[in-house]
Design an enzyme around this catalytic site. Sequence first.
Site, PDB file in Angstrom:
ATOM      1  N   PRO A 101       0.836  -1.205   0.000  1.00 55.57           N
ATOM      2  CA  PRO A 101       0.000   0.000   0.000  1.00 55.57           C
ATOM      3  C   PRO A 101       0.875   1.262   0.000  1.00 55.57           C
ATOM      4  O   PRO A 101       1.914   1.306   0.672  1.00 55.57           O
ATOM      5  CB  PRO A 101      -0.795  -0.108   1.309  1.00 55.57           C
ATOM      6  CG  PRO A 101      -0.764  -1.556   1.668  1.00 55.57           C
ATOM      7  CD  PRO A 101       0.526  -2.103   1.119  1.00 55.57           C
ATOM      8  N   ALA A 104       1.669   4.405   3.334  1.00 54.59           N
ATOM      9  CA  ALA A 104       1.011   3.832   4.507  1.00 54.59           C
ATOM     10  C   ALA A 104       2.022   3.441   5.579  1.00 54.59           C
ATOM     11  O   ALA A 104       1.673   2.776   6.545  1.00 54.59           O
ATOM     12  CB  ALA A 104       0.186   2.620   4.088  1.00 54.59           C
ATOM     13  N   GLY A 105       3.289   3.800   5.399  1.00 55.74           N
ATOM     14  CA  GLY A 105       4.309   3.425   6.387  1.00 55.74           C
ATOM     15  C   GLY A 105       4.806   2.004   6.203  1.00 55.74           C
ATOM     16  O   GLY A 105       5.468   1.452   7.069  1.00 55.74           O
ATOM     17  N   LEU A 106       4.498   1.399   5.047  1.00 52.85           N
ATOM     18  CA  LEU A 106       4.952   0.025   4.804  1.00 52.85           C
ATOM     19  C   LEU A 106       6.172  -0.022   3.876  1.00 52.85           C
ATOM     20  O   LEU A 106       6.517  -1.071   3.350  1.00 52.85           O
ATOM     21  CB  LEU A 106       3.822  -0.830   4.230  1.00 52.85           C
ATOM     22  CG  LEU A 106       2.725  -1.244   5.231  1.00 52.85           C
ATOM     23  CD1 LEU A 106       1.671  -2.103   4.560  1.00 52.85           C
ATOM     24  CD2 LEU A 106       3.318  -2.006   6.406  1.00 52.85           C
ATOM     25  N   GLY A 107       6.777   1.111   3.664  1.00 54.81           N
ATOM     26  CA  GLY A 107       8.046   1.132   2.940  1.00 54.81           C
ATOM     27  C   GLY A 107       7.924   0.996   1.426  1.00 54.81           C
ATOM     28  O   GLY A 107       8.876   0.558   0.770  1.00 54.81           O
ATOM     29  N   SER A 108       6.769   1.397   0.868  1.00 55.47           N
ATOM     30  CA  SER A 108       6.597   1.180  -0.579  1.00 55.47           C
ATOM     31  C   SER A 108       7.628   1.967  -1.392  1.00 55.47           C
ATOM     32  O   SER A 108       8.177   1.443  -2.367  1.00 55.47           O
ATOM     33  CB  SER A 108       5.170   1.516  -1.026  1.00 55.47           C
ATOM     34  OG  SER A 108       5.002   2.892  -1.121  1.00 55.47           O
ATOM     35  N   ALA A 110      10.721   2.911  -0.594  1.00 53.86           N
ATOM     36  CA  ALA A 110      12.049   2.283  -0.526  1.00 53.86           C
ATOM     37  C   ALA A 110      12.061   0.970  -1.308  1.00 53.86           C
ATOM     38  O   ALA A 110      13.036   0.660  -2.005  1.00 53.86           O
ATOM     39  CB  ALA A 110      12.432   2.026   0.933  1.00 53.86           C
ATOM     40  N   ALA A 111      10.972   0.206  -1.226  1.00 55.28           N
ATOM     41  CA  ALA A 111      10.944  -1.093  -1.904  1.00 55.28           C
ATOM     42  C   ALA A 111      10.980  -0.921  -3.428  1.00 55.28           C
ATOM     43  O   ALA A 111      11.682  -1.655  -4.126  1.00 55.28           O
ATOM     44  CB  ALA A 111       9.705  -1.881  -1.480  1.00 55.28           C
ATOM     45  N   ASP A 152      14.473   2.615   6.587  1.00 60.48           N
ATOM     46  CA  ASP A 152      13.663   1.957   5.551  1.00 60.48           C
ATOM     47  C   ASP A 152      14.535   1.289   4.486  1.00 60.48           C
ATOM     48  O   ASP A 152      14.325   0.124   4.141  1.00 60.48           O
ATOM     49  CB  ASP A 152      12.725   2.965   4.872  1.00 60.48           C
ATOM     50  CG  ASP A 152      11.475   3.235   5.701  1.00 60.48           C
ATOM     51  OD1 ASP A 152      11.509   2.947   6.906  1.00 60.48           O
ATOM     52  OD2 ASP A 152      10.483   3.731   5.132  1.00 60.48           O
TER      53      ASP A 152
HETATM   54  O1  PMV Z   1       8.073   6.343   6.171  1.00 63.68           O
HETATM   55  P1  PMV Z   1       7.534   5.675   7.381  1.00 63.68           P
HETATM   56  O2  PMV Z   1       6.104   5.943   7.613  1.00 63.68           O
HETATM   57  O3  PMV Z   1       7.949   4.273   7.540  1.00 63.68           O
HETATM   58  O4  PMV Z   1       8.206   6.426   8.644  1.00 63.68           O
HETATM   59  C1  PMV Z   1       9.542   6.514   8.719  1.00 63.68           C
HETATM   60  C2  PMV Z   1       9.968   6.487  10.142  1.00 63.68           C
HETATM   61  C3  PMV Z   1      10.387   7.812  10.719  1.00 63.68           C
HETATM   62  O5  PMV Z   1      11.149   7.479  11.877  1.00 63.68           O
HETATM   63  C4  PMV Z   1       9.179   8.628  11.129  1.00 63.68           C
HETATM   64  C5  PMV Z   1      11.242   8.623   9.768  1.00 63.68           C
HETATM   65  C6  PMV Z   1      12.610   8.016   9.479  1.00 63.68           C
HETATM   66  O6  PMV Z   1      13.235   8.462   8.514  1.00 63.68           O
HETATM   67  O7  PMV Z   1      13.074   7.130  10.208  1.00 63.68           O
END
Ligand code: PMV
Length: 314
Positions: A101, A104-108, A110-111, A152
């Site tokens: 997704p 959503a904080g699931l690393g899309s 970076a992946a 990430d």
């Molecule tokens: O991008 P997200 O939603 O996985 O958040 C990253 C995590 C933070 O600590 C908020 C930012 C970071 O660069 O580590």
Amino acid sequence: MPAFSATAPGKIILFGEHAVVYGRPAIAVPVTQVKARAIVTANPRGQPGQVDIHAPDVGLNAGLADLPKDHPLATAVYLAAERLQVRRIPACSLKVTSTIPLAAGLGSGAAVTVAILRAFSAFLGNPLPDEQVSELAFEVEKLHHGTPSGIDNNVVTYARPVYYVRGEPMQVITITRPFTIVIGDTGIPSPTARAVSDVRQAWEGNRDHHEALFDSAGAIADSARQAIESGNVELLGPLMDANHGLLVKMGVSCPELEHLVKAARTAGAFGAKLSGAGRGGNMIALVTPEIANKVANALQNAGAVNVLTTQVGG
Ligand code: PMV
């Protein structure tokens, strides 16, 4: 036509988000049920330098040259070519798909970058090693959200549970006893850059208060690492609850995350917290395999738009 394909998994942050930006340790694990894939296929009829990019999930169909230089997909291609000192990229098409997704904080982000760096460098005849993939993915992460900690790109590249301190080589965590996490998505896009910059503003306004919150989050990450490595996974529940409380104090929760966290705990989860930047995106809950379905259903009933169950380790 030979095709060069590569994937990278999603991820969740178990402990230490935001505090990790300020030098405290954090723990993240891969989520292998979801992944990004990049496929590069040579185009023998094209002109050198012609790279056609298709990313149907985001409705993108464009030539590399038509994208802004700092577009994250274009940057990944340029960085791979630059690192391999390829001046004229042979004509090809790059297809990017992902089941992770978005936002959503699931690393899309970076992946997708890691998958492109791998597939593209293989297409150019010189697959980049993980260390360089992670380093270049970090450069692209800066485009996504300014001052990333680097967690990430590390967890997504190595696809292993990681203990991470900004600026230091990541450490792989040994999972002595597997444990189960249910992930619930609020469906609200999680604006990493904004959440990170709001925390910075709050930190600038009251450094002592925020440094103390970050210290506590760091101590929780250290205790969690010990619990994971010694197989005392039941200790993780209260640590998740405590970490969530700190994130609330940092100002990065929201009513929808609170609702899901509460629903998971009420359904019997041993602990729950938001995961990632907050203000939306995902929350996670520690469960046993026996109650995973009950907690997943409770999250759905509480409004989660997407629920995933993942086993960490094993
Ligand atoms: O991008 P997200 O939603 O996985 O958040 C990253 C995590 C933070 O600590 C908020 C930012 C970071 O660069 O580590």
